[in-house]
Design an enzyme around this catalytic site. Structure first.
Site, PDB file in Angstrom:
ATOM      1  N   ASP A  60      -3.243 -25.597 -27.150  1.00  7.59           N
ATOM      2  CA  ASP A  60      -2.985 -24.731 -28.297  1.00  7.59           C
ATOM      3  C   ASP A  60      -3.361 -23.262 -28.057  1.00  7.59           C
ATOM      4  OD1 ASP A  60      -1.950 -26.417 -30.466  1.00  7.59           O
ATOM      5  OD2 ASP A  60      -3.840 -27.507 -30.250  1.00  7.59           O
ATOM      6  N   ASP A  66      -6.175 -17.955 -34.052  1.00  2.00           N
ATOM      7  CA  ASP A  66      -7.229 -18.802 -34.607  1.00  2.00           C
ATOM      8  C   ASP A  66      -8.612 -18.553 -34.024  1.00  2.00           C
ATOM      9  OD1 ASP A  66      -5.636 -20.166 -36.463  1.00  2.00           O
ATOM     10  OD2 ASP A  66      -4.749 -21.335 -34.834  1.00  2.00           O
ATOM     11  N   HIS A 160      -3.196 -24.252 -42.680  1.00  2.00           N
ATOM     12  CA  HIS A 160      -4.053 -23.076 -42.880  1.00  2.00           C
ATOM     13  C   HIS A 160      -3.659 -22.318 -44.157  1.00  2.00           C
ATOM     14  CE1 HIS A 160      -4.574 -22.946 -38.249  1.00  2.00           C
ATOM     15  NE2 HIS A 160      -5.761 -23.198 -38.754  1.00  2.00           N
ATOM     16  N   CYS A 257       0.365 -16.815 -35.975  1.00  2.43           N
ATOM     17  CA  CYS A 257      -0.575 -17.519 -35.102  1.00  2.43           C
ATOM     18  C   CYS A 257      -0.539 -17.069 -33.642  1.00  2.43           C
ATOM     19  CB  CYS A 257      -0.335 -19.013 -35.172  1.00  2.43           C
ATOM     20  SG  CYS A 257       1.332 -19.440 -34.716  1.00  2.43           S
TER      21      CYS A 257
HETATM   22  C1  CIR Z   1      -3.255 -26.435 -34.269  1.00  2.00           C
HETATM   23  O1  CIR Z   1      -3.069 -27.435 -34.956  1.00  2.00           O
HETATM   24  O2  CIR Z   1      -4.359 -25.919 -34.171  1.00  2.00           O
HETATM   25  C2  CIR Z   1      -2.083 -25.831 -33.543  1.00  2.00           C
HETATM   26  N1  CIR Z   1      -1.217 -26.873 -33.085  1.00  2.00           N
HETATM   27  C3  CIR Z   1      -1.322 -24.880 -34.423  1.00  2.00           C
HETATM   28  C4  CIR Z   1      -2.140 -23.688 -34.803  1.00  2.00           C
HETATM   29  C5  CIR Z   1      -1.363 -22.692 -35.585  1.00  2.00           C
HETATM   30  N2  CIR Z   1      -2.218 -21.626 -35.968  1.00  2.00           N
HETATM   31  C6  CIR Z   1      -1.961 -20.798 -36.937  1.00  2.00           C
HETATM   32  O3  CIR Z   1      -0.952 -20.907 -37.610  1.00  2.00           O
HETATM   33  N3  CIR Z   1      -2.841 -19.839 -37.169  1.00  2.00           N
END
Ligand code: CIR
Length: 271
Positions: A60, A66, A160, A257
């Protein structure tokens, strides 16, 4: 004027975390091409892109949003709620340390950048499966002396806070009312996603309403697959750049993200 930090797509993207979307095959080559298109979109909106190399052992890691929060005054390394993602910050921190004073969320706090939405001096934080009360409280204490006020917001049915609501212009929010109680955003102009486009509330704003050489450079990057919501944004006077991010959406990501966007304090006017 704006810096965007990105990271190339991991070879192991198919092993990503998933919470609210089913696992389907991801075309890795296409994901990489789409990510390159996203980087071009950031550049077209005036960002200087600092691209980190892929971290192939961390599925990820492309979702750099994040692992950190960046304000004009400070950067905060988060502590992601998913344990598999805790190693992602190590390579982002040194880069941020060259741009901002650094702080960090400590255990047992957890916080994902995708849960944090700043609107001026108000900071809304999703109380989600990824961000806990301790993490939110640490952020509140850390930001209070800088004049930011932290508000905890409950989300339901999405990963989120920024799956459910994002800022698209000064005092204007794009919302998915099924996933967050919009009454808490009553003071803002609200644009609802088209009901047929469930995941369309995640838009990435680049700009702050200020003029740049006499020209307003402000707008959003938004997934191509949501034309009806795009129309709503445009009708509200918002300039939209679309990007095809279908393969990243399969990994439960979208547009906010994949970058950390921050003001370039060394070159505030792009000179
Ligand atoms: C997760 O589940 O952490 C990742 N597959 C996706 C994260 C997406 N992050 C975001 O939208 N800030």
């Amino acid at each position: 004027m704006w810096i965007a930090i990105t990271r190339d797509v991991s070879a192991s993207l198919a092993g990503c975390q998933l919470s609210f979307v089913p696992r389907v095959p991801i075309d890795l080559d296409l994901a990489r091409q789409q990510h390159a298109g996203y980087v071009r979109a950031l550049e077209s909106r005036g960002c200087r892109v600092l691209a980190l190399p892929a971290q192939d052992d961390l599925p990820d890691a492309v979702f750099v949003e994040d692992v950190a929060l960046v304000f004009d005054e400070v950067a905060v390394m988060t502590r992601p709620g998913a344990e598999s993602r805790r190693g992602e910050g190590a390579s982002v921190a040194p880069l941020l340390a060259s741009l901002r004073p650094m702080r960090a969320i400590e255990a047992p706090g957890t916080l994902d950048g995708g849960d944090v939405m700043r609107v001026g001096r108000q900071v809304y934080v999703g109380r989600s499966a990824r961000s806990n009360d301790e993490g939110i409280e640490q952020l509140r204490v850390l930001l209070a002396p800088l004049g930011y006020r932290v508000h905890a917001v409950v989300t339901h049915g999405c990963l989120h806070l920024k799956s459910a609501v994002t800022i698209v212009a000064d005092d204007t929010l794009l919302v998915q009312p099924a996933w967050v109680d919009v009454a808490q955003f009553a003071g803002y102009r609200l644009i609802e996603v088209d009901p047929a486009e469930e995941h369309a509330a995640n838009a990435l704003r680049i700009g702050d309403g200020a003029l740049q050489d006499g020209v307003l450079q402000d707008g959003v990057i938004h997934p191509l697959c949501f034309p009806r919501t795009r129309e709503r944004l445009e009708q509200a006077g918002i300039d939209v750049t679309t990007v095809d991010v279908s393969e990243l959406q399969k990994a439960e990501g979208a547009t906010t993200c994949c970058s950390l966007v921050l003001r370039d304090l060394a070159h505030p006017h792009g000179d």
